[in-house]
Design an enzyme around this catalytic site. Structure first.
Site, short mmCIF file in Angstrom:
data_model
loop_
_atom_site.label_atom_id
_atom_site.label_comp_id
_atom_site.label_asym_id
_atom_site.label_seq_id
_atom_site.Cartn_x
_atom_site.Cartn_y
_atom_site.Cartn_z
NE ARG A 9 49.14 2.53 -32.91
CZ ARG A 9 49.65 2.72 -34.14
NH1 ARG A 9 48.90 3.18 -35.11
NH2 ARG A 9 50.92 2.46 -34.36
CD GLN A 77 54.31 -7.67 -25.24
OE1 GLN A 77 55.14 -6.99 -24.67
NE2 GLN A 77 54.54 -8.23 -26.40
CG LEU A 79 48.29 -0.23 -23.89
CD1 LEU A 79 48.51 0.06 -22.42
CD2 LEU A 79 47.31 0.74 -24.50
N GLY A 80 51.77 -1.45 -26.91
CA GLY A 80 53.05 -1.18 -27.56
C GLY A 80 53.84 -0.15 -26.78
CD GLU A 104 48.97 -9.69 1.84
OE1 GLU A 104 47.98 -10.37 1.58
OE2 GLU A 104 48.93 -8.46 2.05
CB THR A 106 56.21 -16.72 -3.06
OG1 THR A 106 56.40 -18.04 -2.54
CG2 THR A 106 57.06 -15.74 -2.30
CD GLU A 108 57.85 -19.64 -6.55
OE1 GLU A 108 57.48 -18.69 -5.83
OE2 GLU A 108 58.17 -19.49 -7.74
#
Length: 123
Positions: A9, A77, A79-80, A104, A106, A108
């Site tokens: 790009r 991001q 790749l836009g 499986e 979290t 936390e």
């Protein structure tokens, strides 16, 4: 796909891979993935040696799930608008990565497991 896309790009007459902001994203993505890989190998090494590996396994799971989400997000991001096109797998990767922080155990819960093992080490 983000690295290849950034090399192909062009913006302002040069590949976007030459832009600092894109290089920063690619560097952070690679570093996060390698950190997760190394933690996973460490947990596996401890398990193979018959040692306690619960803390390291929780660290690996936490790092891998958070890294995969961050990497998929940053790929989108880079790749836009192309990040949302079905021809690019990035949006599916993001959905798949995000769920790993939920099922499986979290993130936390992984933090609780890690903290519990650390606190036991200092008893």
């Amino acid at each position: 796909c983000a690295v290849k896309y950034s090399k192909d790009r062009k913006a302002f007459g040069q590949p976007i891979s030459k832009m600092y902001a894109i290089q920063l994203k690619l560097s952070q993505m690679a570093s996060a993935l390698e950190s997760a890989r190394l933690l996973t190998w460490r947990a596996a090494q401890l398990k193979d040696a018959g040692e306690d590996y619960v803390k390291e396994a929780a660290m690996a799971k936490l790092q891998a799930s958070e890294a995969s989400t961050m990497v998929a997000h940053q790929a989108i991001q880079v790749l836009g608008g192309m990040g949302y096109v079905s021809d690019m797998p990035a949006e599916r990767h993001y959905r798949d990565a995000r769920i790993t922080e939920i099922y499986e155990g979290t993130s936390e819960v992984q933090h609780l497991v890690i903290a519990g093992k650390i606190l036991k080490e200092y008893e």
